[in-house]
Scaffold this active site. Structure first.
Site, short mmCIF file in Angstrom:
data_model
loop_
_atom_site.label_atom_id
_atom_site.label_comp_id
_atom_site.label_asym_id
_atom_site.label_seq_id
_atom_site.Cartn_x
_atom_site.Cartn_y
_atom_site.Cartn_z
CB SER A 277 -0.86 -0.01 1.26
OG SER A 277 -1.45 1.25 1.51
CE1 TYR B 280 -4.55 -2.00 4.94
CE2 TYR B 280 -3.16 -0.08 4.61
CZ TYR B 280 -3.93 -1.11 4.09
OH TYR B 280 -4.06 -1.24 2.73
#
Length: 257
Positions: free
Chosen positions: A139, A152
């Site tokens: 990401s 995350y």
């Protein structure tokens, strides 16, 4: 044969295939002629895989034994394993001071420990073939952080480090490892975050996309899952044989500043 076909047919294991990016990657790989084991925890993944022409395998990837079972299933069913796409992920948005320990453990287990376990299990088969392609779905949060995403961001930063290490260790065996780092992709996972981000930032939901998700982007739109799938397909191909240890930032210009 798909117009995307650029390499001989391979066997791929793709995780998190019930929807979103994983479903798009699974579909693209099937269209390219690859045999695909689609791994997901959700029963809904079975019909999605069947429609794409993939074989479904249900597994809870927070369980190491089920990770190893998925790899064993791919090898047993197809006779080999050439490509591993670590895509499965979840999200929880909350400040560190309020972040539930159980949710932290779940996210780290699914998004960092599971990719390691799957890579470790797949490695001997790729080494035996003299060919392996590991594509880790990181990401933009593998490079930068955002408030409310402690687990995350930590998992994605760790996954980037794991990718680089795998690249260094796999080179002599024909195994490459790379990471794709998209900004916000239009998926159910991202859609779910809109309400969470609105609550976290005390703003109306209709303002979240412009003021939070696309605030730092030069290109003001969400990314389509098919764009990420095309990148994964190329990284898994023979044409990407000289590319390893890299991160591909599909970030709409987010970190160009």
């Amino acid at each position: 044969m798909s117009e995307h076909q650029s390499s001989p047919a391979r066997v791929a294991l793709v995780t998190g295939t019930a929807s979103g990016i994983g479903a798009a990657i699974m579909e693209a790989f099937c269209q390219a002629g690859h045999q695909v084991l689609a791994v997901d925890f959700s029963d809904a993944g079975a019909s999605v895989a069947d429609k794409a022409g993939a074989t479904f395998f249900k597994a809870d990837l927070t369980d190491a034994e089920q990770c190893r079972a998925a790899v064993a299933e791919a090898v047993s069913r197809f006779g080999r394993l050439d490509i591993l796409v670590n895509n499965a992920g979840i999200q929880h948005v909350e400040r560190i001071k309020d972040f539930p320990e159980a949710k932290w453990n779940q996210i780290i287990s699914l998004m960092l420990t599971a990719p390691f376990t799957l890579m470790q299990a797949a490695w001997p088969h790729m080494e035996k073939n003299g060919y392996g392609r590991i594509v880790n779905m990181a990401s933009i949060h593998a490079h930068v952080a955002s408030p409310g995403k402690a687990a995350y961001v930590s998992a994605k930063h760790g996954l980037m480090g794991l990718t680089k290490t795998a690249a260094l260790e796999g080179g002599e065996s024909g195994i490459t490892a790379n990471a794709i780092c998209p900004a916000y992709v239009r998926t159910p996972l991202v859609d779910k975050q809109i309400a969470e981000q609105a609550k976290l930032n005390d703003m109306p939901e209709e303002e979240v996309i412009d003021k939070i998700m696309l605030k730092g982007a030069a290109i003001k739109r969400m990314i389509d899952p098919s764009e990420v799938a095309d990148m994964a397909l190329w990284l898994a191909s023979d044409k990407a044989g000289s590319v390893t240890g890299s991160s591909f930032n599909m970030d709409l210009g987010w970190i160009a500043q």
